[in-house]
Design a protein around this motif. Structure first.
Motif, PDB file in Angstrom:
ATOM      1  N   VAL A 298      36.522  41.262  20.992  1.00  0.00           N
ATOM      2  CA  VAL A 298      35.838  40.609  22.114  1.00  0.00           C
ATOM      3  C   VAL A 298      34.369  40.990  22.030  1.00  0.00           C
ATOM      4  O   VAL A 298      33.963  42.044  22.535  1.00  0.00           O
ATOM      5  CB  VAL A 298      36.435  41.039  23.468  1.00  0.00           C
ATOM      6  CG1 VAL A 298      35.757  40.288  24.611  1.00  0.00           C
ATOM      7  CG2 VAL A 298      37.938  40.809  23.502  1.00  0.00           C
ATOM      8  N   PRO A 299      33.553  40.211  21.342  1.00  0.00           N
ATOM      9  CA  PRO A 299      32.140  40.558  21.215  1.00  0.00           C
ATOM     10  C   PRO A 299      31.401  40.399  22.539  1.00  0.00           C
ATOM     11  O   PRO A 299      31.800  39.619  23.407  1.00  0.00           O
ATOM     12  CB  PRO A 299      31.639  39.575  20.159  1.00  0.00           C
ATOM     13  CG  PRO A 299      32.550  38.416  20.271  1.00  0.00           C
ATOM     14  CD  PRO A 299      33.881  38.957  20.647  1.00  0.00           C
ATOM     15  N   VAL A 300      30.321  41.175  22.682  1.00  0.00           N
ATOM     16  CA  VAL A 300      29.472  41.061  23.869  1.00  0.00           C
ATOM     17  C   VAL A 300      28.613  39.816  23.681  1.00  0.00           C
ATOM     18  O   VAL A 300      27.621  39.818  22.946  1.00  0.00           O
ATOM     19  CB  VAL A 300      28.599  42.315  24.056  1.00  0.00           C
ATOM     20  CG1 VAL A 300      27.685  42.148  25.261  1.00  0.00           C
ATOM     21  CG2 VAL A 300      29.478  43.543  24.222  1.00  0.00           C
ATOM     22  N   SER A 301      29.022  38.783  24.316  1.00  0.00           N
ATOM     23  CA  SER A 301      28.333  37.493  24.228  1.00  0.00           C
ATOM     24  C   SER A 301      27.774  37.142  25.599  1.00  0.00           C
ATOM     25  O   SER A 301      27.918  37.888  26.567  1.00  0.00           O
ATOM     26  CB  SER A 301      29.320  36.425  23.757  1.00  0.00           C
ATOM     27  OG  SER A 301      30.382  36.308  24.699  1.00  0.00           O
ATOM     28  N   ARG A 302      27.139  35.974  25.663  1.00  0.00           N
ATOM     29  CA  ARG A 302      26.606  35.550  26.954  1.00  0.00           C
ATOM     30  C   ARG A 302      27.734  35.332  27.955  1.00  0.00           C
ATOM     31  O   ARG A 302      27.618  35.704  29.130  1.00  0.00           O
ATOM     32  CB  ARG A 302      25.781  34.279  26.775  1.00  0.00           C
ATOM     33  CG  ARG A 302      25.048  33.847  28.035  1.00  0.00           C
ATOM     34  CD  ARG A 302      24.135  32.687  27.749  1.00  0.00           C
ATOM     35  NE  ARG A 302      23.037  33.078  26.897  1.00  0.00           N
ATOM     36  CZ  ARG A 302      21.901  33.646  27.328  1.00  0.00           C
ATOM     37  NH1 ARG A 302      21.772  33.931  28.603  1.00  0.00           N
ATOM     38  NH2 ARG A 302      20.947  33.953  26.483  1.00  0.00           N
ATOM     39  N   ALA A 303      28.850  34.747  27.480  1.00  0.00           N
ATOM     40  CA  ALA A 303      29.979  34.542  28.371  1.00  0.00           C
ATOM     41  C   ALA A 303      30.564  35.878  28.831  1.00  0.00           C
ATOM     42  O   ALA A 303      30.957  36.042  29.998  1.00  0.00           O
ATOM     43  CB  ALA A 303      31.045  33.710  27.659  1.00  0.00           C
ATOM     44  N   PHE A 304      30.622  36.835  27.917  1.00  0.00           N
ATOM     45  CA  PHE A 304      31.126  38.171  28.256  1.00  0.00           C
ATOM     46  C   PHE A 304      30.246  38.824  29.316  1.00  0.00           C
ATOM     47  O   PHE A 304      30.740  39.405  30.286  1.00  0.00           O
ATOM     48  CB  PHE A 304      31.181  39.025  26.992  1.00  0.00           C
ATOM     49  CG  PHE A 304      31.713  40.411  27.202  1.00  0.00           C
ATOM     50  CD1 PHE A 304      33.058  40.687  27.058  1.00  0.00           C
ATOM     51  CD2 PHE A 304      30.865  41.442  27.569  1.00  0.00           C
ATOM     52  CE1 PHE A 304      33.544  41.962  27.256  1.00  0.00           C
ATOM     53  CE2 PHE A 304      31.333  42.716  27.773  1.00  0.00           C
ATOM     54  CZ  PHE A 304      32.685  42.983  27.609  1.00  0.00           C
ATOM     55  N   VAL A 305      28.914  38.724  29.138  1.00  0.00           N
ATOM     56  CA  VAL A 305      27.978  39.351  30.085  1.00  0.00           C
ATOM     57  C   VAL A 305      28.052  38.663  31.441  1.00  0.00           C
ATOM     58  O   VAL A 305      28.002  39.323  32.493  1.00  0.00           O
ATOM     59  CB  VAL A 305      26.556  39.327  29.516  1.00  0.00           C
ATOM     60  CG1 VAL A 305      25.543  39.807  30.546  1.00  0.00           C
ATOM     61  CG2 VAL A 305      26.467  40.184  28.265  1.00  0.00           C
ATOM     62  N   GLU A 306      28.158  37.326  31.431  1.00  0.00           N
ATOM     63  CA  GLU A 306      28.257  36.619  32.704  1.00  0.00           C
ATOM     64  C   GLU A 306      29.509  37.047  33.457  1.00  0.00           C
ATOM     65  O   GLU A 306      29.476  37.231  34.682  1.00  0.00           O
ATOM     66  CB  GLU A 306      28.268  35.108  32.461  1.00  0.00           C
ATOM     67  CG  GLU A 306      26.943  34.531  31.984  1.00  0.00           C
ATOM     68  CD  GLU A 306      25.827  34.714  33.002  1.00  0.00           C
ATOM     69  OE1 GLU A 306      26.136  34.789  34.212  1.00  0.00           O
ATOM     70  OE2 GLU A 306      24.651  34.784  32.597  1.00  0.00           O
ATOM     71  N   ARG A 307      30.634  37.160  32.750  1.00  0.00           N
ATOM     72  CA  ARG A 307      31.846  37.608  33.401  1.00  0.00           C
ATOM     73  C   ARG A 307      31.680  39.048  33.936  1.00  0.00           C
ATOM     74  O   ARG A 307      32.168  39.368  35.025  1.00  0.00           O
ATOM     75  CB  ARG A 307      33.017  37.543  32.411  1.00  0.00           C
ATOM     76  CG  ARG A 307      34.344  38.065  32.965  1.00  0.00           C
ATOM     77  CD  ARG A 307      34.844  37.201  34.126  1.00  0.00           C
ATOM     78  NE  ARG A 307      35.111  35.845  33.680  1.00  0.00           N
ATOM     79  CZ  ARG A 307      36.243  35.458  33.102  1.00  0.00           C
ATOM     80  NH1 ARG A 307      37.218  36.327  32.939  1.00  0.00           N
ATOM     81  NH2 ARG A 307      36.413  34.204  32.718  1.00  0.00           N
ATOM     82  N   LEU A 308      31.014  39.883  33.165  1.00  0.00           N
ATOM     83  CA  LEU A 308      30.770  41.270  33.603  1.00  0.00           C
ATOM     84  C   LEU A 308      29.907  41.299  34.856  1.00  0.00           C
ATOM     85  O   LEU A 308      30.131  42.101  35.765  1.00  0.00           O
ATOM     86  CB  LEU A 308      30.108  42.066  32.470  1.00  0.00           C
ATOM     87  CG  LEU A 308      29.913  43.566  32.697  1.00  0.00           C
ATOM     88  CD1 LEU A 308      31.259  44.244  32.889  1.00  0.00           C
ATOM     89  CD2 LEU A 308      29.171  44.191  31.522  1.00  0.00           C
TER      90      LEU A 308
END
Length: 793
Positions: A298-308
């Motif tokens: 699960v790379p730290v992507s824009r979608a990952f950061v937005e969810r975070l």
């Protein structure tokens, strides 16, 4: 003790020399410092400070400026302190300001720091907890996918399995944005097993016994199945290897693994950022017994950061520096970097292409890092760091890395701290109430401090003015007392002191008069002691009295009754000082009177004897006892009885005297005596034998019915008689031990061959040495009769 005092004295002298040297030298240093500082400012304005030689000069010359600034700053503070704090009112005001305001400032500062650190930790903790939950979710997803994949039909072809994997990965991305999946599976029997056996790669040992090389998973080859999202929102922060690339060497052979990893910048990249991700690796076996390896990334992507951001409610920014040798530090200007040294070839400089960034040059590459933008390129002004343990995917080394930046939001942190529940609202209300109560109490404390300062300083000022009157000699001034407290009592005590000073001055005058009268009394008393020694052929007589309080209560005397016949005595009157001296003078008068009476009786006896002889009487008439001199055994005891009767009539019953009274006939060397309660004199024979003359009775002046017994002794050539008062034997040393009769007797026996005068001086010297120079507590008197060793002349 003496050595330590000498050391302190030397240290004080050295410190004084240093201070004198500083007072002489520092004014010149101050002038030089001003010149250097002005020159430095001009050089900086002209740009001359960029010249290496000029910069080096000022680096050393400015030390003079710093030293002068510190020295004169301390002098200024001392002068300001003396001027500001001279008055007690100012001193108390400053004290109360420190006492009252310092706790406020410290508590507010402590509260702000605690809130800042606490809220920062809350935000950091929220991010870490969320990342930990996603890491655990990634691991559980990997296990579930691996188990589901293993349950697929053994006859399913690769296309069917790939479709199934894509479908499951898409579902996984609903909870783990940008999730990627890769599967390694053993080739099985036949052509694929032979091909795997011929490969020279690292074959995993995770096989069952008897399964052989055909069931081994070759993780050194790309994954057989892989599923990655293609949208831009799911793209990793930095370019990284595909999820299906061969596993790194350090990860092979492990049963399972999961954690936060990063892929360092590839060779040739100018960015110092790495590509972080959450990864989990698990192993399973399918229905045919073939081993498989499942990797979920699960790379730290824009979608990952937005969810975070949505899950935490915080403005989180990715900022993962993964370049070799980089560490992140916080300074007053924001974020900064420091680099592990590689010789002298690595340098950190401002990036001319980006004023807000830095350029780091190494032998291999140049990194450009912008500290005002996050890994997305979005602007950020935060320095709240989220530090996580991260593993380098290339070599497996774990280290602490700054993974995210979190912008500070007090409201968001408070919302996280005080959740929307009953307990949180109760705690929040309690803090507000405590803050209000604290503010009210502090205001009351400040008001009370101001009121007490005024009360204290007002009384102190009045006392200061009163002391000025006292210094001028005006003792009539009084302080007006208003307060009924300790300060009021102090003012009353001052008024009493002013009145007492006048009384003390008057008493001092009276005391000086009294001391003068005592001196006169001592001079008069000195006249009462014998001024000359009667002429005796066979004995030497010496006496001396040393008073304890100006005038003495001891008394010694020797009176000539007739040629060759003397009466001598040594007495000690009870008490000390003037009262004892008065009784002593009474005793002296009584003794002299008795001596005169005895002398007249002897003369009368002689006339009667002569008349009887002229008249032709064969026997002279009988005379009363004591009239014919010392031949009869009652002369001395009658003298003692007469003196006792006179003292009883002229003094109080509590005034008495111990007396040793004796008559000495030099023709026959006969001594008749009586001891009225006095220390027994020592009769030291020429052979060293000691006798004590203790026959007599009680003290004189206490009992009018007292009677006394008389005894006799003979003084042979070389004998000496030592009379002394209790001031000699009761003299104490520093330990409180008395000199005592035995020591005196031993000393007298040891010095019996000395003359009477020499022995008298030796006794006083011996007792003085025993006392160690202490003040005499009692009168000390000595009378010595020393018989001539040459015999009668």
């Amino acid at each position: 003790m003496k050595d330590s005092q000498d050391e302190r004295g030397k240290f004080g002298a050295s410190a004084e020399r240093v201070r004198a040297w500083l007072r002489r030298v520092m004014p010149r240093v101050g002038v030089a410092a001003v010149i250097i500082f002005v020159t430095w400012v001009l050089a900086k304005q002209l740009g001359l400070n960029r010249v290496p030689a000029v910069a080096l000069f000022f680096d050393w010359a400015l030390v003079v400026v710093y030293v002068a600034a510190i020295y004169f700053g301390l002098r200024a503070l001392r002068w300001l302190k003396n001027k500001l704090l001279w008055r007690v009112r100012r001193r108390l005001i400053v004290t109360y300001l420190f006492v009252g305001l310092t706790p406020i400032v410290l508590l507010l500062t402590l509260g702000a720091l605690t809130a800042l650190v606490g809220l920062n930790q809350v935000m950091t903790r929220v991010v870490k907890v969320r990342l930990g939950a996603q890491e655990a979710q990634t691991y559980q997803a990997a296990r579930m996918l691996a188990h589901s994949f293993a349950q697929q039909s053994a006859n399913a072809d690769d296309k069917t399995l790939q479709a199934w994997l894509d479908e499951r990965a898409a579902l996984l991305r609903a909870t783990l944005p940008s999730a990627r999946v890769a599967v390694w599976r053993a080739a099985g029997a036949g052509r694929e097993a032979g091909a795997n056996a011929l490969r020279g790669g690292d074959v995993s040992a995770r096989t069952n016994e008897g399964a052989g090389a055909a069931n081994a998973v070759d993780e050194s080859q790309p994954a057989r199945f892989a599923s990655e999202p293609a949208d831009a929102e799911s793209r990793a922060l930095a370019e990284e290897s595909a999820v299906g690339e061969p596993l790194p060497e350090w990860l092979r052979g492990r049963e399972e693994w999961h954690g936060f990893v990063f892929v360092p910048p590839r060779e040739g990249e100018s960015s110092g950022f790495a590509s972080p991700s959450l990864r989990a690796l698990v192993h399973e076996r399918d229905a045919a017994g073939r081993a498989l390896t499942m990797l979920v990334s699960v790379p730290v992507s824009r979608a990952f950061v937005e969810r975070l951001r949505e899950d935490t409610g915080l403005a989180v920014h990715p900022f993962f520096l993964g370049a070799e040798g980089t560490e992140v530090r916080v300074n007053r200007g924001g974020l900064g970097t420091s680099y592990a040294s590689i010789g002298d070839e690595r340098a950190q400089r401002r990036d001319p292409e980006n004023p807000s960034g830095f350029r780091v040059e190494t032998p291999a590459r140049t990194y450009r890092i912008d500290f005002r933008r996050d890994q997305f390129g979005e602007p950020t002004n935060t320095s709240r760091l989220v530090i996580l343990p991260a593993t380098d995917w290339s070599d497996g080394r774990e280290s602490l890395r700054v993974a995210f930046l979190s912008e500070f939001s007090a409201w968001a942190a408070v919302r996280q701290l005080f959740e929307e529940n009953g307990v949180g609202r109760i705690l929040q209300g309690a803090l507000i109430v405590a803050a209000v109560v604290f503010l009210v109490l502090e205001l009351l404390a400040l008001f009370s401090a101001a009121w007490m300062t005024r009360a204290v300083t007002g009384t102190v000022h009045k006392l200061y003015q009163a002391t000025e009157y006292i210094k001028r000699g005006d003792f009539s001034h009084r302080v007006r007392v208003r307060s009924q407290d300790q300060l009021g009592e102090l003012a009353e005590a001052f008024n009493e002191m002013s009145a007492d000073i006048e009384s003390l001055l008057e008493e001092r005058i009276e005391r000086e008069k009294l001391e003068r009268e005592i001196e006169i009394a001592a001079e008069v008393q000195a006249q009462l002691f014998p001024r000359e020694v009667p002429a005796l052929a066979n004995v030497e007589i010496v006496g001396e009295c040393r008073a304890a309080r100006g005038v003495a209560g001891d008394y010694y005397d020797y009176v000539e009754i007739a040629p060759g016949l003397i009466a001598f005595t040594l007495g000690d009157v009870s008490g000390k000082g003037i009262s004892a001296a008065l009784v002593m003078s009474n005793l002296q008068a009584a003794l002299r009177a008795q001596a005169t009476i005895l002398s007249e009786r002897l003369k009368l006896s002689q006339r009667v004897t002569v008349k009887s002889a002229v008249a032709g009487d064969e026997q002279p008439p009988e005379m009363p006892c004591g009239v014919t001199g010392v031949d009869d055994a009652c002369a001395v005891e009658q003298m003692a009885a007469s003196i006792n009767d006179q003292l009883c009539r002229s003094t109080d019953s509590n005034r008495f005297a111990t007396v040793f009274l004796a008559l000495y006939d030099d023709r026959t060397r006969t001594l008749r005596y009586t001891n009225a309660g006095h220390n027994a004199p020592l009769l030291v024979r020429a052979s060293g034998e000691i006798e004590r003359l203790d026959v007599g009775g009680t003290v004189l002046g206490a009992f009018d019915w007292a009677t006394y017994e008389e005894a006799s002794a003979a003084l042979a050539p070389g004998d000496l008689l030592l009379l002394f008062s209790d001031g000699i034997t009761e003299a104490q040393n520093h330990a409180g031990e008395e000199y005592g009769d035995p020591r005196l007797a031993e000393f007298a026996a040891a010095n019996r061959k000395s003359s009477a005068e020499e022995l008298c001086r030796a006794i006083f010297l011996e007792v003085g040495m025993w006392s160690g120079g202490r003040e005499r507590e009692d009168d000390q008197t000595v009378v010595i009769l020393k018989a001539d060793a040459g015999g009668a002349r």
